[in-house]
Design a protein around this motif. Structure first.
Motif, PDB file in Angstrom:
ATOM      1  N   LYS A 123       0.867  -1.172   0.000  1.00 43.52           N
ATOM      2  CA  LYS A 123       0.000   0.000   0.000  1.00 43.52           C
ATOM      3  C   LYS A 123       0.906   1.225   0.000  1.00 43.52           C
ATOM      4  CE  LYS A 123      -3.585   2.767   0.879  1.00 43.52           C
ATOM      5  NZ  LYS A 123      -4.595   3.073  -0.145  1.00 43.52           N
ATOM      6  N   LYS A 125       1.039   5.651  -0.123  1.00 46.42           N
ATOM      7  CA  LYS A 125       0.407   6.959  -0.032  1.00 46.42           C
ATOM      8  C   LYS A 125       1.492   8.011  -0.241  1.00 46.42           C
ATOM      9  CE  LYS A 125      -3.049   7.468   2.977  1.00 46.42           C
ATOM     10  NZ  LYS A 125      -4.255   7.250   2.180  1.00 46.42           N
ATOM     11  N   SER A 126       1.092   9.268  -0.427  1.00 49.02           N
ATOM     12  CA  SER A 126       2.092  10.303  -0.724  1.00 49.02           C
ATOM     13  C   SER A 126       1.689  11.643  -0.131  1.00 49.02           C
ATOM     14  CB  SER A 126       2.279  10.445  -2.236  1.00 49.02           C
ATOM     15  OG  SER A 126       1.062  10.833  -2.874  1.00 49.02           O
ATOM     16  N   ASP A 127       2.685  12.502   0.029  1.00 50.66           N
ATOM     17  CA  ASP A 127       2.501  13.870   0.520  1.00 50.66           C
ATOM     18  C   ASP A 127       3.572  14.768  -0.080  1.00 50.66           C
ATOM     19  OD1 ASP A 127       0.326  14.511   2.287  1.00 50.66           O
ATOM     20  OD2 ASP A 127       1.196  13.172   3.795  1.00 50.66           O
ATOM     21  N   ARG A 201      -2.188   4.142   7.122  1.00 51.91           N
ATOM     22  CA  ARG A 201      -3.250   5.148   7.268  1.00 51.91           C
ATOM     23  C   ARG A 201      -3.088   5.937   8.559  1.00 51.91           C
ATOM     24  NH1 ARG A 201      -7.951   0.949   5.250  1.00 51.91           N
ATOM     25  NH2 ARG A 201      -7.766   1.392   3.004  1.00 51.91           N
ATOM     26  N   TYR A 204      -0.197   8.385   8.022  1.00 52.53           N
ATOM     27  CA  TYR A 204      -0.638   9.425   7.089  1.00 52.53           C
ATOM     28  C   TYR A 204      -1.498  10.471   7.793  1.00 52.53           C
ATOM     29  CZ  TYR A 204      -2.819  11.431   2.886  1.00 52.53           C
ATOM     30  OH  TYR A 204      -3.267  12.279   1.912  1.00 52.53           O
ATOM     31  N   ALA A 218      -1.183  15.099  -3.649  1.00 48.78           N
ATOM     32  CA  ALA A 218      -0.791  13.699  -3.770  1.00 48.78           C
ATOM     33  C   ALA A 218      -0.244  13.451  -5.170  1.00 48.78           C
ATOM     34  CB  ALA A 218      -1.982  12.773  -3.500  1.00 48.78           C
ATOM     35  N   ASP A 224      -3.755   6.149  -4.865  1.00 45.58           N
ATOM     36  CA  ASP A 224      -4.258   6.009  -3.500  1.00 45.58           C
ATOM     37  C   ASP A 224      -5.779   6.041  -3.518  1.00 45.58           C
ATOM     38  OD1 ASP A 224      -4.757   5.996  -0.812  1.00 45.58           O
ATOM     39  OD2 ASP A 224      -3.732   7.886  -0.370  1.00 45.58           O
ATOM     40  N   ASP A 226      -7.736   5.510  -1.176  1.00 46.47           N
ATOM     41  CA  ASP A 226      -8.310   6.093   0.037  1.00 46.47           C
ATOM     42  C   ASP A 226      -8.851   7.497  -0.226  1.00 46.47           C
ATOM     43  OD1 ASP A 226      -7.584   3.846   1.428  1.00 46.47           O
ATOM     44  OD2 ASP A 226      -5.818   4.751   2.366  1.00 46.47           O
ATOM     45  N   TRP A 244     -10.384  13.728  -5.393  1.00 43.33           N
ATOM     46  CA  TRP A 244      -9.015  13.254  -5.595  1.00 43.33           C
ATOM     47  C   TRP A 244      -8.328  13.975  -6.760  1.00 43.33           C
ATOM     48  CZ3 TRP A 244     -13.314  10.201  -6.574  1.00 43.33           C
ATOM     49  CH2 TRP A 244     -13.565   9.856  -7.910  1.00 43.33           C
TER      50      TRP A 244
END
Length: 284
Positions: A123, A125-127, A201, A204, A218, A224, A226, A244
Motif C-alpha cells: 500500500k 500513499k504520498s505527501d 493510514r 498518514y 498527492a 491512493d 483512500d 481526488w
C-alpha cells in the motif's frame, strides 16, 4: 495526432553515486539537515532519503567525479561524514542499474531483458512538504516508522522542477515544494487486512500538520484509492472526482476534464480514479 517532444540535456561521461546508511538512533539531526539543504545545494546533485524501521539511508547521483562530490558534501552536509571510499564513479546508464531496486549489482544488459517482476503486496500513499518539518516532530516520525514497521522515502523537489510553471503540464507540484514523501507498507501474502493497511493510514493521518494543505497534494502515480473512487463508468460526476482530482492535479484538473470531454465524452476509458469528461454546453 499526438506528438511528444523531448529536450535532451548534457550528462558527463562520468557520474558518481553513493548509498550511505546510518542507524535510526540519532537520525533526526541528519534528516533535519537534509531537508534544509537537499533542494538547493547544486542542480548537479540529487540526494534522496529512505527511512526504514532500523536505518536512515541517503542515496545520491552526482553529475561529476567523486572528488568533486566529496568536496561539495563536506562543505554543505558535513554531518553525513561522506568519504571517497563511499562513492563509486560510473557511466550514467550504469547508475540506473545501481539505483534500481530489482537490478542492483547486475550489468546494464539487464535493462533490456524482459523479466517479470516478483509479485508484491503493498500500500502506498504520498505527501508534499512545503516547509521544513520541525526537528522535534521528526523524532516522533521516526518512532512511528519503528512502531508501525513503515518505510518512508523522501525526494527533493526543487531545482528544475520549480522552473516549470505548474499549469504548463498536467503535473502541478512545482515551485514551493521542498520534497515529496512516499509512505510504503508491504506484506507477504494477499491479505490486505487492517493489520497491514491500518499502519500506513495511521501515520498518514498523523502527518497532516506537516504537509501541504488546501488541497493536501498527492502524486498520481502513487495511486491512493483512500482519496476516493469512481462509482462506475457512467455515474461519477466532475463534482465527485474533484475530491481526488485536485489532490493529483490541483488547478489543472478542470482543464484535463474538459479535454476528456472532447476526446472521450462517453467515458469509454475509465478506472477507479480516472478523470471524468466535463462537457460544457454551448447554449446560454
Amino acid at each position: 495526432m499526438v506528438s511528444w517532444k523531448i529536450n535532451l540535456v548534457y550528462v558527463p561521461p562520468i557520474v558518481t553515486v553513493f548509498s550511505v546508511s546510518k542507524t535510526i538512533e540519532g537520525g533526526t539531526q541528519l534528516i533535519n539537515k537534509w531537508q534544509h539543504i537537499a533542494h538547493n545545494v547544486t542542480e548537479d546533485l540529487f540526494i534522496n532519503l529512505l527511512i526504514t524501521p532500523v536505518l536512515v539511508t541517503f542515496n545520491s547521483l552526482f553529475l561529476g567525479t567523486a572528488d568533486q562530490l566529496v568536496k561539495i558534501v563536506s562543505d554543505e552536509f558535513p554531518e553525513l561524514g561522506l568519504e571517497k571510499k563511499d562513492c563509486s564513479e560510473m557511466s550514467w546508464i550504469e547508475s540506473v542499474v545501481y539505483h534500481s531496486i530489482n537490478l542492483k549489482g547486475e550489468s546494464i544488459e539487464a535493462l533490456v531483458e524482459r523479466r517479470p517482476s516478483p509479485k508484491a503486496y503493498f500500500k502506498v500513499k504520498s505527501d508534499y512538504v512545503k516547509k521544513a518539518i520541525p526537528e522535534e516532530a521528526l523524532e516522533e516520525i521516526l518512532k512511528w516508522c519503528l512502531h508501525e514497521n513503515l518505510i518512508m522515502a523522501m525526494e527533493p523537489h526543487v531545482g528544475k522542477m520549480s522552473e516549470i510553471d505548474e499549469a504548463a503540464t498536467p503535473y502541478p507540484h512545482r515551485g514551493g515544494n521542498l520534497y515529496i514523501i512516499q509512505y510504503l507498507m508491504g506484506w507477504d501474502d494477499d491479505d490486505a487486512s487492517e493489520n497491514h493497511v491500518g499502519s500506513i493510514r495511521r501515520v498518514y493521518e498523523k502527518m497532516k500538520p506537516y504537509v501541504s494543505k488546501n488541497p493536501r497534494e498527492a502524486y498520481v502515480n502513487f495511486w491512493d484509492l483512500d482519496l476516493g473512487t469512481n462509482d462506475n463508468a457512467c455515474c461519477t460526476s466532475y463534482g465527485q472526482a474533484i475530491r481526488w482530482g485536485r489532490r493529483y492535479f490541483k488547478g489543472n484538473f478542470k482543464r484535463l476534464a474538459m479535454v476528456k470531454g472532447v476526446v472521450d465524452p462517453t467515458n469509454f476509458f475509465w478506472n477507479e480514479q480516472s478523470i471524468p469528461p466535463l462537457v460544457l454546453s454551448s447554449s446560454y
